[in-house]
Motif scaffolding. Structure first.
Motif, PDB file in Angstrom:
ATOM      1  N   MET A 265      -0.828  13.070   8.620  1.00  0.00           N
ATOM      2  CA  MET A 265      -1.918  14.051   8.833  1.00  0.00           C
ATOM      3  C   MET A 265      -2.215  14.137  10.331  1.00  0.00           C
ATOM      4  SD  MET A 265      -4.575  13.254   5.723  1.00  0.00           S
ATOM      5  CE  MET A 265      -4.912  11.562   6.204  1.00  0.00           C
TER       6      MET A 265
ATOM      7  N   ARG B 235       0.839  -1.190   0.000  1.00  0.00           N
ATOM      8  CA  ARG B 235       0.000   0.000   0.000  1.00  0.00           C
ATOM      9  C   ARG B 235       0.871   1.234   0.000  1.00  0.00           C
ATOM     10  NH1 ARG B 235      -5.280   0.352   3.441  1.00  0.00           N
ATOM     11  NH2 ARG B 235      -5.876   2.512   3.224  1.00  0.00           N
TER      12      ARG B 235
ATOM     13  N   ALA C 247      -5.787  -1.502  11.265  1.00  0.00           N
ATOM     14  CA  ALA C 247      -6.128  -2.585  10.337  1.00  0.00           C
ATOM     15  C   ALA C 247      -6.823  -2.059   9.097  1.00  0.00           C
ATOM     16  CB  ALA C 247      -7.014  -3.623  11.027  1.00  0.00           C
TER      17      ALA C 247
ATOM     18  N   SER D  70      -8.155  -3.105   5.183  1.00  0.00           N
ATOM     19  CA  SER D  70      -8.685  -4.347   4.633  1.00  0.00           C
ATOM     20  C   SER D  70      -7.514  -5.259   4.247  1.00  0.00           C
ATOM     21  CB  SER D  70      -9.567  -4.044   3.421  1.00  0.00           C
ATOM     22  OG  SER D  70      -8.884  -3.207   2.504  1.00  0.00           O
TER      23      SER D  70
ATOM     24  N   ALA E  32      -8.447   7.836  11.985  1.00  0.00           N
ATOM     25  CA  ALA E  32      -9.724   7.185  11.699  1.00  0.00           C
ATOM     26  C   ALA E  32      -9.919   6.050  12.705  1.00  0.00           C
ATOM     27  CB  ALA E  32      -9.728   6.641  10.268  1.00  0.00           C
TER      28      ALA E  32
ATOM     29  N   MET F 166      -9.977   6.756  -1.530  1.00  0.00           N
ATOM     30  CA  MET F 166     -11.058   6.980  -2.475  1.00  0.00           C
ATOM     31  C   MET F 166     -10.584   6.876  -3.919  1.00  0.00           C
ATOM     32  SD  MET F 166     -13.612   7.480  -0.488  1.00  0.00           S
ATOM     33  CE  MET F 166     -12.819   6.314   0.592  1.00  0.00           C
TER      34      MET F 166
ATOM     35  N   HIS G  18      -8.352   1.727  -6.357  1.00  0.00           N
ATOM     36  CA  HIS G  18      -8.365   0.925  -5.140  1.00  0.00           C
ATOM     37  C   HIS G  18      -9.038  -0.441  -5.285  1.00  0.00           C
ATOM     38  CE1 HIS G  18      -7.359   1.326  -0.904  1.00  0.00           C
ATOM     39  NE2 HIS G  18      -8.393   0.560  -0.650  1.00  0.00           N
TER      40      HIS G  18
ATOM     41  N   ASP H 168      -1.795   6.469   1.969  1.00  0.00           N
ATOM     42  CA  ASP H 168      -3.170   6.023   2.226  1.00  0.00           C
ATOM     43  C   ASP H 168      -3.305   5.556   3.682  1.00  0.00           C
ATOM     44  OD1 ASP H 168      -5.751   5.164   1.990  1.00  0.00           O
ATOM     45  OD2 ASP H 168      -5.367   3.727   0.385  1.00  0.00           O
ATOM     46  N   PRO H 169      -3.929   6.386   4.550  1.00  0.00           N
ATOM     47  CA  PRO H 169      -3.906   6.125   5.996  1.00  0.00           C
ATOM     48  C   PRO H 169      -4.747   4.918   6.438  1.00  0.00           C
ATOM     49  CG  PRO H 169      -5.343   7.972   5.506  1.00  0.00           C
ATOM     50  CD  PRO H 169      -4.693   7.598   4.215  1.00  0.00           C
ATOM     51  N   LEU H 170      -4.474   4.465   7.666  1.00  0.00           N
ATOM     52  CA  LEU H 170      -5.097   3.246   8.199  1.00  0.00           C
ATOM     53  C   LEU H 170      -6.185   3.564   9.228  1.00  0.00           C
ATOM     54  CD1 LEU H 170      -1.816   1.228   8.914  1.00  0.00           C
ATOM     55  CD2 LEU H 170      -3.114   1.384   6.773  1.00  0.00           C
ATOM     56  N   ILE H 171      -7.111   2.648   9.385  1.00  0.00           N
ATOM     57  CA  ILE H 171      -8.162   2.761  10.413  1.00  0.00           C
ATOM     58  C   ILE H 171      -7.667   2.081  11.687  1.00  0.00           C
ATOM     59  CG2 ILE H 171     -10.477   2.003  11.061  1.00  0.00           C
ATOM     60  CD1 ILE H 171     -11.248   2.116   8.100  1.00  0.00           C
TER      61      ILE H 171
ATOM     62  N   VAL I 195     -16.948   5.609   6.061  1.00  0.00           N
ATOM     63  CA  VAL I 195     -15.958   6.517   6.664  1.00  0.00           C
ATOM     64  C   VAL I 195     -16.544   7.929   6.666  1.00  0.00           C
ATOM     65  CG1 VAL I 195     -13.626   7.480   6.541  1.00  0.00           C
ATOM     66  CG2 VAL I 195     -14.034   5.103   5.835  1.00  0.00           C
TER      67      VAL I 195
ATOM     68  N   LEU J 231     -16.862  10.209   3.554  1.00  0.00           N
ATOM     69  CA  LEU J 231     -15.764  10.062   2.599  1.00  0.00           C
ATOM     70  C   LEU J 231     -15.886   8.755   1.822  1.00  0.00           C
ATOM     71  CD1 LEU J 231     -12.783  11.168   4.888  1.00  0.00           C
ATOM     72  CD2 LEU J 231     -14.119  12.573   3.297  1.00  0.00           C
TER      73      LEU J 231
ATOM     74  N   GLU K  81     -16.896  -2.642   3.046  1.00  0.00           N
ATOM     75  CA  GLU K  81     -16.188  -1.965   4.126  1.00  0.00           C
ATOM     76  C   GLU K  81     -17.088  -0.979   4.875  1.00  0.00           C
ATOM     77  OE1 GLU K  81     -15.515  -1.877   0.976  1.00  0.00           O
ATOM     78  OE2 GLU K  81     -13.478  -2.568   0.555  1.00  0.00           O
TER      79      GLU K  81
ATOM     80  N   VAL L 244     -13.366   9.878  11.291  1.00  0.00           N
ATOM     81  CA  VAL L 244     -12.089  10.588  11.226  1.00  0.00           C
ATOM     82  C   VAL L 244     -12.150  11.732  12.239  1.00  0.00           C
ATOM     83  CG1 VAL L 244     -10.536  11.968   9.773  1.00  0.00           C
ATOM     84  CG2 VAL L 244     -11.719   9.960   8.817  1.00  0.00           C
TER      85      VAL L 244
END
Ligand code: TXA
Ligand code: MG
Length: 358
Positions: A121, A64, A147, A149, A125, A239, A243, A68-71, A189, A200, A186, A106
């Motif tokens: 940033m 990745r 985590a 996906s 999230a 987004m 993806h 692209d940030p993670l949850i 968000v 988002l 998923e 977020v």
């Protein structure tokens, strides 16, 4: 750097997971390793959200981009205040209404949380999943768990342990196999850091539900973006249309059903005549139309059963990819409820192109 590890798989009951397996998985997370685990939405690729190296390994394992940030996943609302600051009252109301469940918020990131979770940033999230295996794991580790996906970048999200192994075998220490994800799409968000909350990514909590608590909620107009460099700050990096793109070219048809079906059958026949391999993601009511065309058909379920379509969609895309089809034809579905989320995933898989017929 490609860490090759031995991937252990532990099968657990989805409702009452075996404690020894959960503890083994928690120990891996505590030691800084990676564990893939089921959630109600899709499988997640988890690592300690307090450990910068574990977070880096997640990006590497998924291939990745670091943009692209993670949850971050939690098991109790109390944990929220250790991850985020300046939490608005509306976010607390959403948490009370939809957690545990498929909603990601977020928020402003607490300064002590590793910056690479959110690609530098100042946000973070957060989501509390409701799957018993995910919750048991989060409680046993008692760590916030980053985590995304559990698929490799650009592949459809993993909804079974087999999908996880397909993509991440040799790159994750442990996979908890708790069966198929029940929602299959998923989480939603929502950005709660702006004056007006903005969705988002449409997901498992549908807009109609959000509007009850947040009448002014907006949906990011740019959540479909074809070019990364045109991205506006409000758009979640995930987004990016690429993806979800399958290997085959996905053709999404929309318009009055009778003309759409004629166009789909025509298109299939034309491709087959040109020695192309064609897959059709068919609604149950329409599958029959394609049976004698020499195409691969996967039934998504009944047109109005969005829950069923959502559950099987990513697996169907993977199955057609595995069969090496060149084109995947699909008829768009209604946008109400979970239909919006399904439409969004189809649109991204089609790289933003809709074939408008009639
Ligand atoms: O259902 C789900 O959300 C699953 C399960 C495993 O929880 N996770 C998931 O993660 O789908 P991922 O990484 O594939 O998607 C996370 C989405 C991405 O679109 C990402 O850009 C966005 O959330 N996101 C994460 N952190 C963000 C942040 N700080 N600001 C804006 N968007 C963020
Ligand atoms: Mg993802």
């Amino acid at each position: 750097m490609d860490n090759i590890v031995e991937t252990r798989v532990l099968t657990v009951d989805s409702q009452q997971p075996d404690l020894a397996a959960i503890q083994a998985a928690a120990a891996v997370l505590i030691a800084g390793g990676l564990v893939a685990f089921p959630t109600e939405t899709v499988y997640g690729l988890g690592g300690s959200a307090l450990n910068t190296q574990a977070i880096n390994r997640i990006y590497q394992a998924k291939r990745r981009p670091y943009s692209d940030p993670l949850i971050v996943h939690i098991h109790s609302a109390d944990q929220l205040d250790t991850l985020a600051v300046a939490i608005p009252a509306a976010a607390r109301r959403l948490a009370a209404a939809f957690w545990p469940g498929p909603l990601t918020m977020v928020l402003r990131r607490a300064a002590h949380m590793p910056a690479n979770i959110a690609t530098g940033m100042n946000t973070i999230a957060v989501r509390m999943p409701r799957h018993p295996v995910a919750l048991a794991l989060l409680r046993a580790a008692d760590l916030p768990v980053a985590a995304p996906s559990a698929n490799t970048f650009t592949r459809p999200s993993a909804t079974t342990a087999a999908h996880v192994l397909e993509d991440l075998g040799g790159r994750v220490e442990l996979v908890l196999d708790g069966g198929a994800a029940t929602i299959g799409l998923e989480s939603t968000v929502i950005d709660m850091t702006q004056d007006v909350p903005v969705v988002l990514r449409p997901g498992g909590i549908v807009l109609e539900e959000l509007r009850v608590l947040l009448p002014d909620v907006q949906i990011s107009p740019q959540y479909i973006e074809t070019h990364a460099h045109e991205r506006k700050p409000l758009v979640s990096p995930g987004m990016l249309i690429k993806h979800y793109a399958p290997r085959a070219r996905l053709m999404l048809f929309d318009g009055p059903p009778d003309v759409v079906l004629v166009a789909m059958v025509d298109t299939a026949q034309r491709f087959v005549a040109n020695a192309k391999r064609v897959g059709v993601l068919a609604l149950e009511e329409e599958a029959e139309l394609f049976t004698d065309l020499g195409v691969r058909i996967i039934s998504l379920g009944s047109r109005n059963d969005h829950a069923q379509i959502g559950r099987v969609l990513f697996g169907a895309l993977r199955a057609l990819d595995a069969q090496g089809v060149d084109y995947i034809l699909v008829h768009g579905i209604g946008r109400e409820g979970l239909g919006e989320t399904i439409w969004d995933r189809l649109l991204r898989a089609a790289e933003g192109k809709v074939i408008q017929v009639g």
